[in-house]
Design a protein around this motif. Structure first.
Motif, PDB file in Angstrom:
ATOM      1  N   GLN A  94      29.195  20.790 -81.438  1.00  0.00           N
ATOM      2  CA  GLN A  94      28.692  20.840 -80.060  1.00  0.00           C
ATOM      3  C   GLN A  94      29.055  22.167 -79.401  1.00  0.00           C
ATOM      4  N   GLN A  95      30.284  22.610 -79.602  1.00  0.00           N
ATOM      5  CA  GLN A  95      30.725  23.875 -79.008  1.00  0.00           C
ATOM      6  C   GLN A  95      29.995  25.063 -79.618  1.00  0.00           C
ATOM      7  N   THR A  96      29.708  24.989 -80.916  1.00  0.00           N
ATOM      8  CA  THR A  96      28.991  26.087 -81.578  1.00  0.00           C
ATOM      9  C   THR A  96      27.584  26.230 -81.019  1.00  0.00           C
ATOM     10  N   LEU A  97      26.933  25.103 -80.750  1.00  0.00           N
ATOM     11  CA  LEU A  97      25.552  25.132 -80.276  1.00  0.00           C
ATOM     12  C   LEU A  97      25.436  25.350 -78.768  1.00  0.00           C
ATOM     13  N   CYS A  98      26.533  25.180 -78.042  1.00  0.00           N
ATOM     14  CA  CYS A  98      26.488  25.270 -76.578  1.00  0.00           C
ATOM     15  C   CYS A  98      26.473  26.740 -76.150  1.00  0.00           C
ATOM     16  N   THR A  99      25.290  27.350 -76.230  1.00  0.00           N
ATOM     17  CA  THR A  99      25.113  28.746 -75.856  1.00  0.00           C
ATOM     18  C   THR A  99      23.935  28.863 -74.893  1.00  0.00           C
ATOM     19  N   SER A 100      23.956  29.921 -74.122  1.00  0.00           N
ATOM     20  CA  SER A 100      22.866  30.131 -73.168  1.00  0.00           C
ATOM     21  C   SER A 100      21.543  30.368 -73.884  1.00  0.00           C
ATOM     22  N   GLU A 101      21.585  30.966 -75.085  1.00  0.00           N
ATOM     23  CA  GLU A 101      20.351  31.207 -75.840  1.00  0.00           C
ATOM     24  C   GLU A 101      19.654  29.895 -76.205  1.00  0.00           C
ATOM     25  N   LEU A 102      20.423  28.913 -76.675  1.00  0.00           N
ATOM     26  CA  LEU A 102      19.821  27.638 -77.041  1.00  0.00           C
ATOM     27  C   LEU A 102      19.287  26.916 -75.809  1.00  0.00           C
ATOM     28  N   PHE A 103      20.008  26.963 -74.695  1.00  0.00           N
ATOM     29  CA  PHE A 103      19.509  26.320 -73.480  1.00  0.00           C
ATOM     30  C   PHE A 103      18.225  26.989 -72.998  1.00  0.00           C
ATOM     31  N   GLU A 104      18.117  28.293 -73.141  1.00  0.00           N
ATOM     32  CA  GLU A 104      16.878  28.982 -72.757  1.00  0.00           C
ATOM     33  C   GLU A 104      15.717  28.567 -73.651  1.00  0.00           C
ATOM     34  N   ASP A 105      15.988  28.411 -74.957  1.00  0.00           N
ATOM     35  CA  ASP A 105      14.929  27.942 -75.861  1.00  0.00           C
ATOM     36  C   ASP A 105      14.482  26.537 -75.500  1.00  0.00           C
ATOM     37  N   LEU A 106      15.427  25.665 -75.194  1.00  0.00           N
ATOM     38  CA  LEU A 106      15.092  24.291 -74.825  1.00  0.00           C
ATOM     39  C   LEU A 106      14.318  24.255 -73.509  1.00  0.00           C
ATOM     40  N   THR A 107      14.686  25.125 -72.583  1.00  0.00           N
ATOM     41  CA  THR A 107      13.955  25.201 -71.320  1.00  0.00           C
ATOM     42  C   THR A 107      12.515  25.636 -71.557  1.00  0.00           C
ATOM     43  N   TRP A 108      12.317  26.561 -72.487  1.00  0.00           N
ATOM     44  CA  TRP A 108      10.965  27.023 -72.791  1.00  0.00           C
ATOM     45  C   TRP A 108      10.135  25.903 -73.406  1.00  0.00           C
ATOM     46  N   PHE A 109      10.737  25.103 -74.311  1.00  0.00           N
ATOM     47  CA  PHE A 109      10.014  23.969 -74.900  1.00  0.00           C
ATOM     48  C   PHE A 109       9.583  22.978 -73.812  1.00  0.00           C
ATOM     49  N   LEU A 110      10.439  22.733 -72.834  1.00  0.00           N
ATOM     50  CA  LEU A 110      10.136  21.735 -71.804  1.00  0.00           C
ATOM     51  C   LEU A 110       9.082  22.228 -70.817  1.00  0.00           C
ATOM     52  N   SER A 111       9.073  23.513 -70.550  1.00  0.00           N
ATOM     53  CA  SER A 111       8.132  24.049 -69.565  1.00  0.00           C
ATOM     54  C   SER A 111       6.805  24.492 -70.164  1.00  0.00           C
ATOM     55  N   GLU A 143      22.822  27.291 -64.882  1.00  0.00           N
ATOM     56  CA  GLU A 143      22.626  28.736 -64.825  1.00  0.00           C
ATOM     57  C   GLU A 143      21.361  29.189 -65.548  1.00  0.00           C
ATOM     58  N   THR A 144      20.946  28.486 -66.584  1.00  0.00           N
ATOM     59  CA  THR A 144      19.736  28.859 -67.317  1.00  0.00           C
ATOM     60  C   THR A 144      18.463  28.305 -66.682  1.00  0.00           C
ATOM     61  N   GLY A 145      18.598  27.527 -65.593  1.00  0.00           N
ATOM     62  CA  GLY A 145      17.428  26.941 -64.948  1.00  0.00           C
ATOM     63  C   GLY A 145      16.909  25.706 -65.639  1.00  0.00           C
ATOM     64  N   CYS A 146      17.637  25.222 -66.636  1.00  0.00           N
ATOM     65  CA  CYS A 146      17.175  24.054 -67.384  1.00  0.00           C
ATOM     66  C   CYS A 146      17.153  22.804 -66.511  1.00  0.00           C
ATOM     67  N   ILE A 147      18.136  22.661 -65.613  1.00  0.00           N
ATOM     68  CA  ILE A 147      18.186  21.471 -64.772  1.00  0.00           C
ATOM     69  C   ILE A 147      17.019  21.444 -63.784  1.00  0.00           C
ATOM     70  N   THR A 148      16.536  22.602 -63.402  1.00  0.00           N
ATOM     71  CA  THR A 148      15.367  22.659 -62.515  1.00  0.00           C
ATOM     72  C   THR A 148      14.132  22.119 -63.214  1.00  0.00           C
ATOM     73  N   VAL A 149      13.975  22.465 -64.491  1.00  0.00           N
ATOM     74  CA  VAL A 149      12.846  21.941 -65.269  1.00  0.00           C
ATOM     75  C   VAL A 149      12.967  20.431 -65.438  1.00  0.00           C
ATOM     76  N   LEU A 150      14.197  19.945 -65.624  1.00  0.00           N
ATOM     77  CA  LEU A 150      14.403  18.503 -65.772  1.00  0.00           C
ATOM     78  C   LEU A 150      14.020  17.756 -64.496  1.00  0.00           C
ATOM     79  N   THR A 151      14.371  18.310 -63.339  1.00  0.00           N
ATOM     80  CA  THR A 151      13.999  17.653 -62.082  1.00  0.00           C
ATOM     81  C   THR A 151      12.488  17.645 -61.889  1.00  0.00           C
ATOM     82  N   GLN A 152      11.836  18.697 -62.371  1.00  0.00           N
ATOM     83  CA  GLN A 152      10.374  18.737 -62.281  1.00  0.00           C
ATOM     84  C   GLN A 152       9.739  17.671 -63.176  1.00  0.00           C
TER      85      GLN A 152
END
Length: 637
Positions: A94-111, A143-152
């Protein structure tokens, strides 16, 4: 056995190496890659160490890059599913994967509009795993804006309030929406994150619309969980929720579910879920309980409390909510009184074996004590112009409740008695500390007197020592401090700290007993005091307050002694503390010391003299210390 385990571990490592090679060399075959990823997921689910090894050989980062770079949606979905499973099984992954790069990729998939519903679901699943019990993940998701996409997504995934879950497309959309609700819950809770709570509170108006238009378990449960966790322990968010009409909406839903609970058990269970959410709204703002009085929520909760299908935990949630409803609201206190809430609280105290439930019922009794006494005093204040029938109804209710109120007064009287005893014990405990300090000083003086001044003294000096020892203060057993939540402030503080969304409602503050003793004599007196206290408290009060468990702390350390005089001193110290109260104990002290220092021949001589004279001569004891050099020589030999 060890060889079998070693063999299995080796086989697991071999399989993971082969599967990783398969992923690398089957880039043009998405079906083979998907099968390999599913197999890796299965191995890591069966063995938590498999994820660690897969990370060590570089497999975790390869799958992460594969999820980003693959052109095939099925490979992306399988890769994300594998990442989530491995991170869920192992915190290091979990700690290895918890990076801003992965959260940005996940945000892109959701949006991304080209992403299908299943790919979005897998992305939300990975976010949920990375954020759970991880403050770093909570920070990155914001910080990556992922939570904003989730609320949308929370606002737009389900467009209709009438859900037809038999439709495959609607069901998939509902699964995504439900996953978004769960992910938002972990973004704000465990650990609590105030900043994320502030962001998520913008969804309250939309959540209210769902509660009003779709009263079904599939909607009520996830929405109530989201609301309850978003405003938990955050007074600002609670006030905002109430300002947008959230508490009114919850009250209306609760009234409807309570009405339906007479027909279906599921409605009763769902009403408890809404009750917990109501409690989270007013736990830190009890003055807002007046809003609930408009909908007669107290009477609804009392009716719901009698439902046979509810377990002890669910009843506790209802009683705790009643406590917060009646804490600072006379309207709700009166509603509880006139709807026979008092007998129900007494019944909960006398019948339930749950300590938490009993404390919640006691909390309600404390809240309603003043209003009940006020009503009893105001019975004769009605004017003659008042409707006689109304007055008769009130008098009848008062007579019916009189017996229960007597029981309540008894219980409250015992609570106050325990409170007074606790305050007295605090004062006595301070006196006890002073007595022990002075006693220790006197003991030290006595020991110095025995060790230093007794050499060369005759019988008169020994008699003086003995009379001095009789003047030492005796130890009193006041070292007990029982802390019980008996007054209003303590009870409110205890029950406010209970998380209404904790399934077990673990008690945050247990009754504790502090017991300090410097000798075995103090311990004996403590046991006697405990016995007397138990006899003074009736069995009824045991339902509210359980006797505390004493914890004995003996701070004294015994050090190895080689010098005979020091050995004698240590024994004197023990005997003075333990047997200082009577003359016979003082004699026993002297002769036990002298027996240690005398030679065997001298002991036999004393025994013969004792037989002849009928007692031991006091001048042969420790006071003369004439045998100390001789004993020292023998010990050294």
């Amino acid at each position: 056995m060890e060889s079998e385990d070693t063999k299995k571990i080796q086989e697991m490592k071999t399989d993971l190496n082969l599967l990783l090679e398969c992923l690398k060399y089957q880039m043009d075959n998405p079906f083979s890659q998907k099968e390999a990823l599913v197999t890796i997921h299965s191995i890591c689910q069966q063995n938590s160490n498999a994820g660690v090894y897969f990370r060590e050989i570089g497999g975790l980062m390869f799958v992460r890059n594969l999820a980003k770079s693959s052109e095939h949606s099925m490979v992306k979905e399988a890769a994300l599913y594998t990442l989530g499973a491995v991170a869920e099984q192992n915190v290091y992954c979990q700690q290895t994967l918890c990076t801003s790069e992965l959260f940005e990729d996940l945000t892109w998939f959701l949006s991304n509009n080209d992403s299908n519903t299943n790919l979005k679901r897998m992305s939300v699943y990975v976010i949920l795993v990375l954020v759970s019990n991880n403050r770093t993940g909570q920070t990155l998701v914001r910080e990556t804006g992922c939570i904003t996409v989730l609320t949308q997504l929370f606002r737009t995934v389900l467009s209709k309030y009438e859900l037809n879950l038999s439709d495959k497309n609607v069901f998939q959309s509902y699964q995504l929406w439900s996953s978004v609700c769960s992910t938002l819950c972990v973004c704000v809770n465990n650990p609590q994150n105030d900043e994320n709570q502030m962001l998520c509170c913008s969804l309250f108006p939309h959540a209210n619309d769902w509660l009003i238009n779709c009263i079904t378990p599939e909607v009520i449960r996830p929405v109530c969980s989201f609301i309850g966790l978003t405003l938990a322990n955050n007074t600002f968010v609670q006030k905002y929720f109430i300002s947008v009409g959230g508490l009114d909406v919850l009250s209306q839903v609760l009234v409807q579910l309570e009405s339906d609970s007479h027909k279906t058990v599921s409605s009763a269970k769902l009403a408890v879920v809404v009750t917990k959410t109501v409690d989270a709204c007013i736990a830190d703002n009890p003055t807002f309980g007046v809003i609930l009085s408009k909908y007669q929520i107290v009477s609804k909760l009392l009716t719901l409390l009698l439902h046979e299908s509810l377990d002890s935990g669910e009843k506790f949630s209802i009683i705790l909510t009643l406590g917060h409803c009646t804490e600072d609201c006379e309207e709700n206190q009166y509603d509880l009184f006139k709807n026979n809430g008092l007998p129900l609280m007494i019944q909960a105290l006398t019948e339930s074996q749950s300590e938490e439930l009993n404390k919640a019922a006691t909390f309600v009794l404390h809240n309603c004590k003043k209003i009940t006494e006020k009503l009893c005093l105001s019975l004769g204040e009605y004017s003659f112009d008042e409707n006689e029938k109304q007055l008769e109804d009130i008098n009848m209710k008062e007579k019916n409740l009189e017996e229960y109120w007597k029981k309540a007064k008894e219980i409250l009287h015992r609570i106050e008695q325990l409170e007074r005893e606790g305050n007295e014990e605090k004062i006595q405990r301070e006196k006890y500390k002073d007595n022990v300090s002075s006693m220790n000083i006197n003991i030290e003086n006595t020991l110095k007197h025995l060790h230093g001044d007794s050499i060369g003294k005759g019988p008169e000096a020994e008699d003086k020592d003995k009379s001095q020892s009789r003047k030492l203060p005796s130890c009193k057993s006041h070292g007990i401090l029982t802390t019980a939540c008996t007054n209003d402030h303590q009870m409110k503080t205890l029950l406010k700290s209970t998380d209404p969304f904790d399934a077990c409602y673990r008690e945050s503050g247990q009754n504790k007993t502090l017991y300090k003793a410097d000798s075995s004599y103090s311990q004996n007196l403590h046991e006697r005091t405990n016995f007397e206290k138990k006899n003074s408290v009736s069995q009824s009060s045991d339902h509210v307050f359980k006797p505390p468990i004493p914890v004995v702390k003996n701070r004294k350390q015994e050090l190895p002694v080689t010098d005979p005089f020091t050995l004698c001193s240590d024994i004197i110290n023990k005997e003075v503390i333990t047997f200082l109260a009577t003359d016979s104990h003082s004699k026993m002290l002297k002769y036990r010391c002298s027996e240690i220092l005398l030679t065997p021949r001298r002991r036999r001589q004393l025994s013969s003299e004792s037989t002849t004279s009928g007692g031991i001569t006091r001048t042969e004891g420790c006071g003369s210390c004439s045998q100390i050099p001789q004993a020292d020589q023998r010990l050294q030999a």
